[in-house]
Design an enzyme around this catalytic site. Sequence first.
Site, PDB file in Angstrom:
ATOM      1  N   SER A  19       0.870  -0.556  -0.251  1.00  0.00           N
ATOM      2  CA  SER A  19      -0.134   0.042  -0.166  1.00  0.00           C
ATOM      3  C   SER A  19       0.507   1.457   0.289  1.00  0.00           C
ATOM      4  CB  SER A  19      -0.791  -0.032   1.209  1.00  0.00           C
ATOM      5  OG  SER A  19      -0.585  -0.160   2.514  1.00  0.00           O
ATOM      6  N   GLU A  53       0.759   5.837   0.409  1.00  0.00           N
ATOM      7  CA  GLU A  53       0.517   6.710   1.401  1.00  0.00           C
ATOM      8  C   GLU A  53       0.607   7.784   1.127  1.00  0.00           C
ATOM      9  OE1 GLU A  53       0.855   6.755   5.725  1.00  0.00           O
ATOM     10  OE2 GLU A  53       1.041   8.771   5.951  1.00  0.00           O
ATOM     11  N   ALA A  68      -5.170  16.222  11.991  1.00  0.00           N
ATOM     12  CA  ALA A  68      -5.560  16.280  12.905  1.00  0.00           C
ATOM     13  C   ALA A  68      -6.045  17.583  13.530  1.00  0.00           C
ATOM     14  CB  ALA A  68      -4.538  15.678  14.879  1.00  0.00           C
ATOM     15  N   ARG A 106      -5.365   8.211  16.945  1.00  0.00           N
ATOM     16  CA  ARG A 106      -5.600   9.325  17.587  1.00  0.00           C
ATOM     17  C   ARG A 106      -5.376  11.440  17.029  1.00  0.00           C
ATOM     18  NH1 ARG A 106      -1.973  11.569  22.661  1.00  0.00           N
ATOM     19  NH2 ARG A 106      -0.597  11.870  21.119  1.00  0.00           N
ATOM     20  N   GLY A 107      -4.064  11.246  16.429  1.00  0.00           N
ATOM     21  CA  GLY A 107      -4.116  12.277  15.720  1.00  0.00           C
ATOM     22  C   GLY A 107      -2.895  13.291  16.711  1.00  0.00           C
ATOM     23  N   ASP A 108      -1.732  14.188  16.932  1.00  0.00           N
ATOM     24  CA  ASP A 108      -1.308  14.416  17.179  1.00  0.00           C
ATOM     25  C   ASP A 108      -1.374  15.300  17.756  1.00  0.00           C
ATOM     26  OD1 ASP A 108       1.139  12.629  17.580  1.00  0.00           O
ATOM     27  OD2 ASP A 108       1.873  13.779  15.557  1.00  0.00           O
ATOM     28  N   ALA A 153      -6.820   6.662  20.707  1.00  0.00           N
ATOM     29  CA  ALA A 153      -7.347   6.256  19.327  1.00  0.00           C
ATOM     30  C   ALA A 153      -8.237   4.345  19.647  1.00  0.00           C
ATOM     31  CB  ALA A 153      -5.953   5.334  18.423  1.00  0.00           C
ATOM     32  N   LYS A 177      -5.955  -1.127  21.860  1.00  0.00           N
ATOM     33  CA  LYS A 177      -6.792  -1.190  20.000  1.00  0.00           C
ATOM     34  C   LYS A 177      -7.115  -1.425  19.373  1.00  0.00           C
ATOM     35  CE  LYS A 177      -3.570   2.064  18.548  1.00  0.00           C
ATOM     36  NZ  LYS A 177      -2.408   2.887  17.934  1.00  0.00           N
ATOM     37  N   GLN A 180      14.622  17.134   5.077  1.00  0.00           N
ATOM     38  CA  GLN A 180      13.515  16.412   5.498  1.00  0.00           C
ATOM     39  C   GLN A 180      13.144  15.176   6.548  1.00  0.00           C
ATOM     40  OE1 GLN A 180      11.329  14.573   2.607  1.00  0.00           O
ATOM     41  NE2 GLN A 180       9.783  16.680   1.848  1.00  0.00           N
ATOM     42  N   PHE A 218      11.341  15.188   9.809  1.00  0.00           N
ATOM     43  CA  PHE A 218      10.320  13.670  10.213  1.00  0.00           C
ATOM     44  C   PHE A 218      10.653  13.449  11.511  1.00  0.00           C
ATOM     45  CE2 PHE A 218       8.654  13.418   5.606  1.00  0.00           C
ATOM     46  CZ  PHE A 218       7.891  14.525   5.390  1.00  0.00           C
ATOM     47  N   HIS A 232       3.624  -0.513   3.889  1.00  0.00           N
ATOM     48  CA  HIS A 232       3.653  -0.402   3.337  1.00  0.00           C
ATOM     49  C   HIS A 232       3.810   0.859   3.246  1.00  0.00           C
ATOM     50  CE1 HIS A 232      -0.190   3.075   3.928  1.00  0.00           C
ATOM     51  NE2 HIS A 232       0.638   4.101   5.032  1.00  0.00           N
TER      52      HIS A 232
HETATM   53  P1  FAD Z   1      -2.854   6.472  20.879  1.00  0.00           P
HETATM   54  O1  FAD Z   1      -2.916   5.018  19.927  1.00  0.00           O
HETATM   55  O2  FAD Z   1      -4.663   6.077  21.102  1.00  0.00           O
HETATM   56  O3  FAD Z   1      -1.639   6.501  21.456  1.00  0.00           O
HETATM   57  C1  FAD Z   1      -1.136   7.725  21.304  1.00  0.00           C
HETATM   58  C2  FAD Z   1      -0.349   7.421  22.868  1.00  0.00           C
HETATM   59  O4  FAD Z   1      -0.652   7.447  24.213  1.00  0.00           O
HETATM   60  C3  FAD Z   1       0.734   6.583  22.892  1.00  0.00           C
HETATM   61  O5  FAD Z   1       1.611   7.220  23.843  1.00  0.00           O
HETATM   62  C4  FAD Z   1       0.154   5.590  23.786  1.00  0.00           C
HETATM   63  O6  FAD Z   1       0.524   4.894  25.223  1.00  0.00           O
HETATM   64  C5  FAD Z   1      -0.916   6.568  24.672  1.00  0.00           C
HETATM   65  N1  FAD Z   1      -2.532   5.960  25.359  1.00  0.00           N
HETATM   66  C6  FAD Z   1      -3.209   4.906  25.273  1.00  0.00           C
HETATM   67  N2  FAD Z   1      -4.637   4.753  25.708  1.00  0.00           N
HETATM   68  C7  FAD Z   1      -3.667   5.269  27.215  1.00  0.00           C
HETATM   69  C8  FAD Z   1      -4.589   5.704  27.985  1.00  0.00           C
HETATM   70  N3  FAD Z   1      -6.172   5.145  28.106  1.00  0.00           N
HETATM   71  N4  FAD Z   1      -4.360   5.947  29.078  1.00  0.00           N
HETATM   72  C9  FAD Z   1      -3.261   6.674  28.604  1.00  0.00           C
HETATM   73  N5  FAD Z   1      -2.072   6.600  27.828  1.00  0.00           N
HETATM   74  C10 FAD Z   1      -2.741   6.513  26.587  1.00  0.00           C
HETATM   75  N6  FAD Z   1      -1.475  12.102  12.456  1.00  0.00           N
HETATM   76  C11 FAD Z   1      -2.316  12.651  11.769  1.00  0.00           C
HETATM   77  O7  FAD Z   1      -2.490  13.958  12.462  1.00  0.00           O
HETATM   78  N7  FAD Z   1      -2.750  12.087  11.235  1.00  0.00           N
HETATM   79  C12 FAD Z   1      -2.231  11.480   9.677  1.00  0.00           C
HETATM   80  O8  FAD Z   1      -3.328  10.938   8.810  1.00  0.00           O
HETATM   81  C13 FAD Z   1      -1.594  10.257  10.576  1.00  0.00           C
HETATM   82  N8  FAD Z   1      -1.067   8.806   9.856  1.00  0.00           N
HETATM   83  C14 FAD Z   1      -0.399   8.144  10.647  1.00  0.00           C
HETATM   84  C15 FAD Z   1      -0.176   6.626  10.187  1.00  0.00           C
HETATM   85  C16 FAD Z   1       0.915   5.940  10.454  1.00  0.00           C
HETATM   86  C17 FAD Z   1       0.957   4.076  10.378  1.00  0.00           C
HETATM   87  C18 FAD Z   1       0.770   6.091  10.949  1.00  0.00           C
HETATM   88  C19 FAD Z   1       1.970   5.262  12.566  1.00  0.00           C
HETATM   89  C20 FAD Z   1       0.819   7.830  12.384  1.00  0.00           C
HETATM   90  C21 FAD Z   1       0.176   8.468  12.211  1.00  0.00           C
HETATM   91  N9  FAD Z   1       0.062   9.678  12.302  1.00  0.00           N
HETATM   92  C22 FAD Z   1      -1.517  10.653  11.543  1.00  0.00           C
HETATM   93  C23 FAD Z   1       0.649   9.837  13.819  1.00  0.00           C
HETATM   94  C24 FAD Z   1      -0.230   9.825  15.141  1.00  0.00           C
HETATM   95  O9  FAD Z   1      -1.564  10.378  14.952  1.00  0.00           O
HETATM   96  C25 FAD Z   1       0.605  10.179  16.290  1.00  0.00           C
HETATM   97  O10 FAD Z   1       1.738   9.527  16.390  1.00  0.00           O
HETATM   98  C26 FAD Z   1      -0.091  10.352  17.511  1.00  0.00           C
HETATM   99  O11 FAD Z   1       0.389  11.471  19.013  1.00  0.00           O
HETATM  100  C27 FAD Z   1      -0.535   9.055  17.758  1.00  0.00           C
HETATM  101  O12 FAD Z   1      -1.962   8.525  17.368  1.00  0.00           O
HETATM  102  P2  FAD Z   1      -2.150   6.756  17.537  1.00  0.00           P
HETATM  103  O13 FAD Z   1      -3.054   6.893  16.964  1.00  0.00           O
HETATM  104  O14 FAD Z   1      -0.730   5.948  17.853  1.00  0.00           O
HETATM  105  O15 FAD Z   1      -2.876   6.978  19.700  1.00  0.00           O
END
Ligand code: FAD
Length: 273
Positions: free
Chosen positions: A4, A6, A40, A96-98, A112, A154, A201, A205, A255
Site C-alpha cells: 500500500s 500513503e 488532526a 488519535r492524531g497529534d 485511538a 486498540k 526532511q 520528520f 506500507h
Molecule cells: P494512541 O493509540 O491513542 O496512542 C497515543 C499515545 O497515548 C501513546 O503514547 C499511547 O501509549 C498512549 N495511550 C493510549 N491509550 C492510553 C490510555 N488509555 N491512557 C494513557 N495513555 C494512553 N497523524 C495525523 O494527525 N494524521 C494522520 O493521517 C496520521 N497518519 C498516521 C499513519 C500511521 C501509519 C502512523 C504510524 C501514524 C500516523 N499519524 C497521523 C500520527 C499519529 O496520529 C500520532 O503518532 C499520534 O501521536 C498517536 O496516534 P495513535 O493513533 O497511535 O494514538
Amino acid sequence: MKISFEFFPPRTNQGKEKLTQVRQSLSVISPEYFSTTFGAGGTTQNATLKAVLDIQKNGNIPAAPHLSCIGSEKSNIVELLDKYKSANINRIIALRGDIPSDMHDIGDFHYANELVEFIQSEYNDYFHIQVAAYPEMHPQANNIASDLAHFVNKIKAGANGATTQYFYNADAYFRFRDDVQKLGVDIPITPGIMPIINYTQLLNFSNMCGAQIPKWILERLKLYETDLESLGDFGFDVVSNLCQTLKSQGVGSFHFYSMNRTEPSLKLAKSIV
Ligand code: FAD
C-alpha cells in the site's frame, strides 16, 4: 505480497495533477490500497475528503482515508464515515492524531482505542480498521510496557490490522511483533517504510515522530547532504535491505510513505513483490 502507498492531500491544482500521475504509475504493481493522511484538529480535513473521493472514483485501487479523532465530536466522525460508506470506501486508518498546541477542546475522544470502539459500534464491522503501531515506542508513552498495553487495547476494541511508524532497525519491528503476539494479538502488523531521499526532511520528520535514524546511517546521510544522487543510492540500499530482512522473516505486507512521489517507493516495492 500486499503493498500500500500513503499520500498527503495535495493543496494546489498542480499538486493534484501530479498526484494523479503518481497514482497511475504506482498502480502498475496493483497495490492493495492508497491511503491519504488527515490533519488532526482540522488543518487538511476537507482536502483529505476530496483526495480520498478522487482516488475512489477515478481509479481501480481502493482508497483508505486516515481519520484522527482528537478534537472531534462523535457527530463529525459519523458525518465523515457516512460519506465514505456512500462512496463504497470500507477501509479506515484510525488514529488519535497529534494534539495541536493551540487546541483547547479535545472533543469526544482521548485515544485511538475509543475511536476504534466507536466505529465498530456504529458500523458493525463494515470498515476494515487499521491502527498505528510504534516498534520503537510512541514518543509520548511512559514506558514500553504501557505502550504495548495501549496498543493491545486498540486491537481488543476491534482493529483488524496495524501499520507501523517507520523505522530503520528491523530488530525493533521483530521484537514488537513478538511482544504483542505474547500478549495475545494475532493481526497483521504491516511495516511502514520511509524511503530515504532528503537528509533535512528525514531529520525533521524523525524529530517530530520519534523514529530513530541509526548513527551509521545518519553520518553517511550528512556526508551526502548535497549530493542527492549518492544519497538516493545509499538510501535505496539501506531501505531495500531492510525490506528484504523483513520479508525473509515472514512479513507479507508493506506500507510505503510515498511523499506523493513515484520513485523511490515504486523501486523499493518492485524489489520485494
Ligand atoms: P494512541 O493509540 O491513542 O496512542 C497515543 C499515545 O497515548 C501513546 O503514547 C499511547 O501509549 C498512549 N495511550 C493510549 N491509550 C492510553 C490510555 N488509555 N491512557 C494513557 N495513555 C494512553 N497523524 C495525523 O494527525 N494524521 C494522520 O493521517 C496520521 N497518519 C498516521 C499513519 C500511521 C501509519 C502512523 C504510524 C501514524 C500516523 N499519524 C497521523 C500520527 C499519529 O496520529 C500520532 O503518532 C499520534 O501521536 C498517536 O496516534 P495513535 O493513533 O497511535 O494514538
